[in-house]
Write an enzyme that holds these catalytic residues in place. Structure first.
Site: not given
Ligand code: UD1
Ligand code: MG
Length: 449
Positions: A15, A75, A169, A226, A333, A348
């Protein structure tokens, strides 16, 4: 107790609509990731593991730039937050103590909040950071039974009754390290998103009879970024906090809303910052210094009693000692300016050492760059550099030496010497009048023709 921190930073952040990974977008002059690393780092963890995926080389570089001791794991495929945390398992194999999981896109968590979570671990096997947002939107919901957290239900998976729950959460979790990975091994993709949810560890812990709990924090601490709009709101929030903190620390901000700080700006008591000043990263300003309007500072140090600006630019490596004056349209600088020296106008000063009480005249340039290499200019104490002097580095000007106005200095100037390096003036009597008369006559003749 030993502490490990895992920061999730593998996601795309689609986004943001950006070629740059979301966690590298900057807030107060530092990537979002660095803010998360700072929050975790404040607890002095024994290990910090950053999980990278999208834009891995750049995210890795940013992580190691901030903390060379961080471990970076990748990952390859983003299969969910639970899968992301599991990538840190080998890095933390056998690591004792607790692990705290943070998100790389959540910059405002405080050390106090994280500490409260670690303290709550005395009562609960798993501790989750919850908050009550004005609009719970699509956050995961925390299902409580009294003080016990029973499970976390993702919005996508929640029934209408669960969606009415206001306690959400944040994503931050604290758990015993070995238990965390043990629980994660049981997490499946049986959900609407077909992802491994980190949040499932709560229900799994409860099924084993282990207690889980919630620590609540204010909504602004869990603010995740986001979109560009959220990023700019976060900038405004950061600036508001920095301005309030500076004033609480005894700094005078004449027009606070016009001063922009970096995440790490340090300003001493009784310093004055005039309107429209921008601080980039890495600036310290000591007590009693004055930063005048429209100045831009980054990576520099301004000592007690110094005056900077208006319209000055201090770039990385500018070191101003006590009572130094750097005036309008002066750029400095990688230069050390010793006590009481003055560079007041249109100059400068780059890659230079300027001695105590030396005066640099208007329009002085250190010619530091030959197109390939940078060279240093060294000027002694109590020297006087005449206006419009070009100092062609490498070059040294001695103590109490002078350069004449308009000099192009290509050789060292000994202590106490006056260097004159310009064409000697010649006056031709009457020539100006004769010359102008001739031009006017020429113009008249053309009009007549
Ligand atoms: C997650 C939580 C949700 C919470 C919300 C808060 C889970 C399943 N859900 O949802 O309960 O309310 O955050 O903002 O945990 N990321 C990775 N690898 C992945 C997926 C995500 O590194 O495979 C990282 C993303 O870059 C990000 C964070 O984990 O920094 C959260 O991921 P995101 O996809 O935003 O989770 P939400 O769906 O927002
Ligand atoms: Mg999120």
């Amino acid at each position: 107790m030993a502490l490990n921190i895992i920061i999730l930073a593998a996601g795309q952040g689609s986004r943001m609509d950006s070629d740059r990974p979301k966690v590298l977008h900057e807030l107060g002059g530092a990537p979002l990731l660095v803010h998360a690393m700072k929050a975790g780092g404040a607890l002095s963890p024994d290990a910090m593991v950053v999980v990278v995926g999208v834009g891995a080389p750049d995210v890795t570089a940013a992580a190691l730039d901030w903390n060379p001791d961080a471990q970076v794991v990748s990952q390859a495929e983003q299969l969910g937050t639970g899968h992301a945390v599991r990538q840190a398992q080998s890095a933390l194999a056998g690591a004792p103590g607790d692990t705290l999981v943070l998100y790389g896109d959540t910059p405002f968590l405080t050390a106090e909040t994280l500490q409260a979570m670690l303290d709550a671990r005395a009562r609960h096997a798993v501790v989750v950071l919850g908050f009550r947002p004005a609009d719970p939107g699509r956050y995961g919901r925390l299902v409580m039974a009294g003080d016990m957290l029973e499970r976390i239900v993702e919005f996508k998976d929640a029934d209408p009754a669960t969606r009415t729950i206001g306690l959400c959460n944040s994503g931050v979790v604290a758990c015993d390290t070995a238990l965390l990975f043990d629980l994660l091994a049981d997490v499946t993709r049986a959900n609407v998103a077909d992802e491994y949810y980190l949040t499932d560890i709560v229900g799994l812990a409860r099924a084993r009879g282990l207690p889980a709990g919630v620590v609540e924090c204010p909504e602004d601490q869990t603010l995740g970024i986001n979109t560009r709009a959220e990023l700019s709101s976060a900038q405004a929030l950061l600036q508001a906090r920095m301005r309030a903190d500076a004033q609480a620390d005894g700094v005078t901000l004449i027009a606070p809303d016009t001063v922009h700080f970096a995440h790490d700006t340090v300003i001493g008591r009784d310093a004055v910052v005039e309107p429209n000043v921008v601080f980039g990263p890495g600036v310290t300003v000591e007590s009693g210094a004055r930063i005048r309007s429209f100045s831009h500072l980054e990576g520099c140090h301004v000592s007690r009693g110094a005056i900077v600006g208006p319209f000055a630019r201090l770039r990385p490596g500018a070191e101003l000692a006590e009572d130094v004056h750097v005036g309008n349209f002066v750029e400095v600088k990688n230069a050390i300016i010793a006590e009481g020296a003055k560079v007041n106008h249109l100059s400068y000063i780059g890659d230079a050492d300027i001695g105590e009480r030396t005066n640099i005249g208007a329009g002085t340039i250190t010619c530091n760059y030959d197109g390939v290499f940078k060279h240093r200019t060294v000027i002694g104490k109590g020297a006087f550099i005449g206006s419009n002097t070009m100092l062609v580095a490498p070059v040294t000007v001695g103590n109490r030496a002078m350069t004449a106005t308009g000099a192009v200095i290509t050789q060292d100037v000994p202590d106490g010497a006056l260097a004159i390096a310009r064409v000697r003036q010649e006056n031709r009597p009457g020539l100006a009048v004769k010359f102008m008369d001739r031009l006017r006559a020429l113009k008249a003749a053309r009009k007549g023709g």
